[in-house]
Design an enzyme around this catalytic site. Sequence first.
Site: not given
Lengths: 478, 297
Positions: A184, A258, A292, A389
């Site tokens: 997806k 991840e 990331c 983040e």
Amino acid sequence: MVKFEYAPAPESTAVVDIAPSYGLFVDGAFVDPADGEPFKTVNPATEEVLCEVVAGGPADVDRAVQAARRAQDGVWSRLPGRERGKYLFRIARIMQERARELAVLETLDNGKPIRESRDVDVPLAAAHFFYHAGWADKLSYAGFGPDPKPYGVAGQVIPWNFPLLMLAWKVAPALACGNTVVLKPAETTPLTALLFAEICQQADLPPGVVNIVTGAGETGRALVEHDGVDKVAFTGSTEVGKAIARSVAGTRKRATLELGGKAANVVFEDAPIDQAVEGIVNGIFFNQGHVCCAGSRLLLQESVADEVLDSLKRRLGMLRVGDPLDKNTDVGAINSAAQLARIRELSDIGEAEGAQRWSPACELPDRGYWFPPTLFTGVSQAHRIAREEVFGPVLSVLTFRTPAEAVEKANNTPYGLSAGVWTEKGSRILWMADKLKAGVVWANTFNRFDPTSPFGGYKESGWGREGGRHGLEAYLHG
Amino acid sequence: MAEQNATSPNTAARIAVRKTYKLYIGGAFPRSESGRSYEVTAADGSFLANAALASRKDARDAVVAARGAFAKWSAATAYNRGQVLYRVAEVLEGRRAQFVDEVGAAEGLDARAAGLVVDAAIDRWVWYAGWSDKIAQVLGGTNPVAGPYFDFSIPEPSGVVAVVAPQHSSLLGLVSVVAPAVVGGCTVVVLASEERPLPAVTLSEVLATSDVPGGVVNVLTGRTAEVAPWLAAHMDVNALDLAGAAPADVQALEVAAADNLKRVRRPDPVEDWAAEPGLDRLRAFLETKTVWHPVGI
């Protein structure tokens, strides 16, 4: 000093041919949804609608998982590794052949500069298939036993920051190891995955080996929670990663995750300053900071902090923000309105908590989602912009005096994906690498990726590694 | 073979254009500097072609070419070498019909059996191409020394490898000895099967039209007993694969190779070229380099 003006250098979009709408790619063909609903994907640089795609429903996911299971049992698991490898080599070659098309499409759908999609995303994605193609008939040498086996059907959910590259990181090792996949792509960036489906057709990949179900979070959840999935692979936020960890708890499913990061980029006083400034810029402003492993916390040794900051600000003034299709653009569009809102919110909080905000003078386009390169000084470890983040072009600058303090601050985060070290002293690089709790440590460089090099995080940055010999473990058992 | 076309009624009027089989040195196709050639016959004894009969001088020229190509080839990234070698497999596949003819004639196999051999040879090449960026991950690694040092070992190519190709397996055997040497970054001088050299010459045409730089693989045809000793004794050759050396000659060749301590890969008592080869030949022409670096503030 002579000021050079740049002439516009737009990449042509004539090479891509976007259909008005796309179905789902199931069992080797594009099909209409069973219970999915259409939604639109836009170019974040212009807010223009690119086309309509489907948010796959539970029945769509189920159909795709069943197709993957049939392909796994009937075809893929029976092929010798050397023949599986040939399909992957074909895919790698077709990606190389259609590189320009993929790059332009990626930039249109994602907003990243064409220079990055052309020089980084697409070549690395092809290389990832090439590398894993070579593993398909060598798995007995990979260190997981004499005859390692695939898990079966892999349900894979990927993010919007590197759509095609993350697809490659997921699909290539899964297929090389003998799994079939249902993937997806992210809600806002489905188009290169759909073009990849066409590449699978050109490669004559057996139907059902790769299935692509577009959609948003609900589609992803249906896939991850489907009983027919043996292995879940997810790249995205730590929040969703934790939800997946809960959902696979107590089941037979394996998962690799991840997730987010808040990487420290540590600059010592003996660092090559000009090189470090380039690395800092690359670390946080590459891909608009939608990375990331971005070096979002800059740790400067006090004795060189002013010098580095002056140099960094001068360099940021040179960055070209704007049309992602222009070959001179350094920083493109923010991927979505929602992400832009998040970046604005956290930046405002940064100011409210007392950090000093700075951006170079730069004109932003009127339409589309834009945020200027931004840095915060006077940031403390308790500030939210130092802990959370941002996933945008926002750098928090902190200082330190001793190597031990640098380590302490660098590791003071629930994340542990990556870190950077800048010093001319080799022994210090290795000492730092030893102390940093991060899955990847870059020394005198940043944001380097290679199919041979394992990537992944400590702590709340995830489970498992992708790439390299180590990454095969995600798709094999002894 | 092309000759067969001449007998078919439709093309009876057309005389086939035959190929001159030459050496392959430094990316070029010279005849032997000696001006000599020898008759190559099919398994059934019929005439196939005259092949160049390589001399001592040709062998030395080939070593010079291999040495010249070594710096660039060994310094190429593993990814690049893998791409280039995989490209060779693509071009091999395109020449499949020609190889089936040549291998069939040389080894006395019918088209089906020859086809299986050629398929295996192409797959073998792909198998080795895929090792380029994996050898270091399987053979190299870090060493947990008892002290504040970061210590790691990596494989590096030995240099110029002289290869005496298998005598019977004219393509699969050949590929199985050339590919492992070049994938690791070595450059090669290969002495083709004496009686069955034609597939080797065609392989050199494949190499010349792929992206393999000239000099990385050099192909000699001729008398094994005449040329092999010069290669074995050559002081600028670093390693020697004796796969196709006559059992009676192996000891003398090893003695000659000892003058500069060449790495010698002895022939196996029974070579099964169809079996998956393992890492033995890859390892044979790799050095291990170990690097120490202190760790500390």
